[in-house]
Design a protein around this motif. Structure first.
Motif, PDB file in Angstrom:
ATOM      1  N   ASP A  61       6.065   1.804   6.167  1.00  0.00           N
ATOM      2  CA  ASP A  61       5.886   0.757   5.163  1.00  0.00           C
ATOM      3  C   ASP A  61       6.895   0.802   4.036  1.00  0.00           C
ATOM      4  O   ASP A  61       7.564   1.809   3.786  1.00  0.00           O
ATOM      5  N   PHE A  62       6.973  -0.331   3.316  1.00  0.00           N
ATOM      6  CA  PHE A  62       7.759  -0.463   2.102  1.00  0.00           C
ATOM      7  C   PHE A  62       7.136  -1.579   1.273  1.00  0.00           C
ATOM      8  O   PHE A  62       6.380  -2.406   1.788  1.00  0.00           O
ATOM      9  N   ILE A  63       7.445  -1.598  -0.028  1.00  0.00           N
ATOM     10  CA  ILE A  63       6.862  -2.575  -0.953  1.00  0.00           C
ATOM     11  C   ILE A  63       7.975  -3.374  -1.614  1.00  0.00           C
ATOM     12  O   ILE A  63       8.984  -2.813  -2.050  1.00  0.00           O
ATOM     13  N   LEU A  64       7.782  -4.693  -1.704  1.00  0.00           N
ATOM     14  CA  LEU A  64       8.692  -5.571  -2.429  1.00  0.00           C
ATOM     15  C   LEU A  64       7.964  -6.152  -3.630  1.00  0.00           C
ATOM     16  O   LEU A  64       7.006  -6.898  -3.469  1.00  0.00           O
ATOM     17  N   PRO A  65       8.394  -5.833  -4.852  1.00  0.00           N
ATOM     18  CA  PRO A  65       7.721  -6.363  -6.045  1.00  0.00           C
ATOM     19  C   PRO A  65       8.049  -7.823  -6.325  1.00  0.00           C
ATOM     20  O   PRO A  65       7.359  -8.470  -7.113  1.00  0.00           O
ATOM     21  N   SER A  66       9.101  -8.352  -5.698  1.00  0.00           N
ATOM     22  CA  SER A  66       9.464  -9.753  -5.879  1.00  0.00           C
ATOM     23  C   SER A  66      10.139 -10.247  -4.610  1.00  0.00           C
ATOM     24  O   SER A  66      10.449  -9.462  -3.704  1.00  0.00           O
ATOM     25  N   GLU A  67      10.362 -11.555  -4.529  1.00  0.00           N
ATOM     26  CA  GLU A  67      11.018 -12.113  -3.347  1.00  0.00           C
ATOM     27  C   GLU A  67      12.340 -11.398  -3.090  1.00  0.00           C
ATOM     28  O   GLU A  67      13.135 -11.162  -4.001  1.00  0.00           O
ATOM     29  N   THR A  68      12.567 -11.023  -1.823  1.00  0.00           N
ATOM     30  CA  THR A  68      13.748 -10.241  -1.465  1.00  0.00           C
ATOM     31  C   THR A  68      14.301 -10.704  -0.134  1.00  0.00           C
ATOM     32  O   THR A  68      13.542 -10.993   0.796  1.00  0.00           O
ATOM     33  N   ARG A  97       2.955  -7.390   7.985  1.00  0.00           N
ATOM     34  CA  ARG A  97       2.216  -7.226   6.736  1.00  0.00           C
ATOM     35  C   ARG A  97       1.063  -6.241   6.973  1.00  0.00           C
ATOM     36  O   ARG A  97       0.867  -5.747   8.083  1.00  0.00           O
ATOM     37  N   VAL A  98       0.313  -5.953   5.900  1.00  0.00           N
ATOM     38  CA  VAL A  98      -0.763  -4.969   5.987  1.00  0.00           C
ATOM     39  C   VAL A  98      -2.062  -5.660   6.381  1.00  0.00           C
ATOM     40  O   VAL A  98      -2.404  -6.723   5.848  1.00  0.00           O
ATOM     41  N   ASP A 183      13.736 -13.308   4.629  1.00  0.00           N
ATOM     42  CA  ASP A 183      13.445 -13.781   3.276  1.00  0.00           C
ATOM     43  C   ASP A 183      11.959 -13.543   3.035  1.00  0.00           C
ATOM     44  O   ASP A 183      11.111 -14.303   3.500  1.00  0.00           O
ATOM     45  N   LEU A 184      11.638 -12.473   2.298  1.00  0.00           N
ATOM     46  CA  LEU A 184      10.267 -11.992   2.202  1.00  0.00           C
ATOM     47  C   LEU A 184       9.707 -12.161   0.790  1.00  0.00           C
ATOM     48  O   LEU A 184      10.320 -11.696  -0.180  1.00  0.00           O
ATOM     49  N   PRO A 185       8.543 -12.801   0.652  1.00  0.00           N
ATOM     50  CA  PRO A 185       7.880 -12.851  -0.654  1.00  0.00           C
ATOM     51  C   PRO A 185       7.430 -11.457  -1.090  1.00  0.00           C
ATOM     52  O   PRO A 185       7.368 -10.525  -0.269  1.00  0.00           O
ATOM     53  N   ALA A 186       7.118 -11.305  -2.345  1.00  0.00           N
ATOM     54  CA  ALA A 186       6.576 -10.041  -2.840  1.00  0.00           C
ATOM     55  C   ALA A 186       5.321  -9.673  -2.058  1.00  0.00           C
ATOM     56  O   ALA A 186       4.408 -10.479  -1.916  1.00  0.00           O
ATOM     57  N   ASP A 187       5.283  -8.464  -1.513  1.00  0.00           N
ATOM     58  CA  ASP A 187       4.129  -8.031  -0.721  1.00  0.00           C
ATOM     59  C   ASP A 187       4.378  -6.603  -0.247  1.00  0.00           C
ATOM     60  O   ASP A 187       5.416  -6.006  -0.513  1.00  0.00           O
ATOM     61  N   HIS A 188       3.399  -6.080   0.479  1.00  0.00           N
ATOM     62  CA  HIS A 188       3.475  -4.757   1.103  1.00  0.00           C
ATOM     63  C   HIS A 188       3.724  -4.984   2.597  1.00  0.00           C
ATOM     64  O   HIS A 188       2.980  -5.719   3.244  1.00  0.00           O
ATOM     65  N   TYR A 189       4.769  -4.349   3.147  1.00  0.00           N
ATOM     66  CA  TYR A 189       5.192  -4.622   4.515  1.00  0.00           C
ATOM     67  C   TYR A 189       5.352  -3.335   5.323  1.00  0.00           C
ATOM     68  O   TYR A 189       5.421  -2.237   4.767  1.00  0.00           O
ATOM     69  N   PHE A 190       5.463  -3.503   6.649  1.00  0.00           N
ATOM     70  CA  PHE A 190       5.881  -2.443   7.550  1.00  0.00           C
ATOM     71  C   PHE A 190       7.163  -2.869   8.262  1.00  0.00           C
ATOM     72  O   PHE A 190       7.293  -4.012   8.689  1.00  0.00           O
ATOM     73  N   PHE A 191       8.085  -1.929   8.405  1.00  0.00           N
ATOM     74  CA  PHE A 191       9.298  -2.134   9.179  1.00  0.00           C
ATOM     75  C   PHE A 191       9.103  -1.508  10.558  1.00  0.00           C
ATOM     76  O   PHE A 191       8.658  -0.358  10.670  1.00  0.00           O
TER      77      PHE A 191
END
Length: 286
Positions: A61-68, A97-98, A183-191
């Motif tokens: 996992d990784f976290i994006l605090p804002s659109e990235t 996503r989680v 193009d990912l919105p702020a959220d918690h993701y898995f790669f």
């Protein structure tokens, strides 16, 4: 000149400036995330379903605090069975996503838990077979992981196998460039990277948890998960469920940018409405 004429001119000017601002390139801040280099503790198989082999997905996992926007991914793994970089064919990169997002809830109950797992289906993906990504391979030499997961991916009550044991092979770093960025919105993701290898296997190598050699700790730092085709859509925790002890990250990095509004757009958003109001007031007073 009457008030209505001034207002119409002001609106026309605003529309023109807004169109000009939209045509200007927006600035962006660089983005970089890394879990650090392999620690030699775990190697998790991850591959597309091809060549008579069933699909296996390993996730971290990784976290994006804002659109990235993610342009590049780098991950480190192990080639076994005498395979070399020349034996690597298809490479896939998925973003999950989680749970319970993109999932059926409640889940099937075939695994100990789905809390903090990847979702049932991918949020987005890129595939070298379809031209969605290109990749380069750097060979680093011989490497041994103390434990591995390939065959022992089972639903309850047979999920805790202890792993498949130590595995030795050629360490490789794979750099993936996306034709169309994620193009990912702020959220918690898995790669989830997957590598097809003829005549051998690809294992994604673990990295320290919590993150110490990459971008530093983040909260919550979820442990790595894995599933094979028969287990899907469910997932198992590599450490807690399969090995029965410990938790792991996987070695990867993500590179991209955080979009920011263009300076002209910001100027228009804050100044133009005020200017139009002041002009209207001046006309009324006249």
């Amino acid at each position: 000149m009457n008030i209505h004429s001034n207002i119409r001119r002001g609106c026309a000017l605003g529309a023109l400036l807004a169109a000009m601002a939209a045509a200007l390139p927006a600035s962006a801040a660089p983005f970089f995330f890394s879990t650090g280099t392999p620690d030699g503790l775990m190697a998790s198989a991850t591959r597309p379903g091809a060549g008579g082999k069933i699909e296996i997905e390993a996730a971290d996992d990784f976290i994006l605090p804002s659109e990235t926007r993610i342009n590049t991914a780098i991950f480190t793994g192990l080639l076994t069975g005498g395979a070399s970089a020349a034996n690597i064919g298809q490479v896939v990169a998925e973003i999950y996503r989680v749970f319970p997002k993109d999932s059926t809830s409640p889940p099937s109950g075939r695994v100990p838990t789905r809390v903090n797992s990847p979702s049932d289906v991918a949020f987005d993906s890129r595939d070298s077979a379809g031209g969605g990504l290109t990749f380069n391979i750097t060979t680093l030499g011989t490497f041994t992981a103390a434990n591995s997961v390939l065959n022992g991916i089972n639903p309850i009550p047979n999920q805790t196998t202890g792993g498949d044991g130590a595995v030795t092979g050629t360490e490789v770093t794979i750099t993936v460039n996306f034709g169309t960025p994620f193009d990912l919105p702020a959220d918690h993701y898995f790669f989830v990277p997957q590598v097809e290898v003829t005549g051998g296997e690809f294992y994604w190598l673990s990295a320290p948890r919590p993150v110490v050699g990459g971008s530093g700790p983040f909260v919550p730092d979820l442990q790595s998960w894995i599933r094979n085709e028969p287990l899907a859509p469910d997932w198992l925790r590599v450490g807690t469920d399969i090995v029965g002890a410990g938790t792991f990250n996987n070695s990867f990095a993500l590179i991209g940018e955080v979009p920011e509004p263009g300076s002209m757009a910001l100027l228009l958003a804050g100044v133009l409405p005020l200017a139009l109001v002041r002009r209207r007031r001046a006309v009324v007073q006249a």
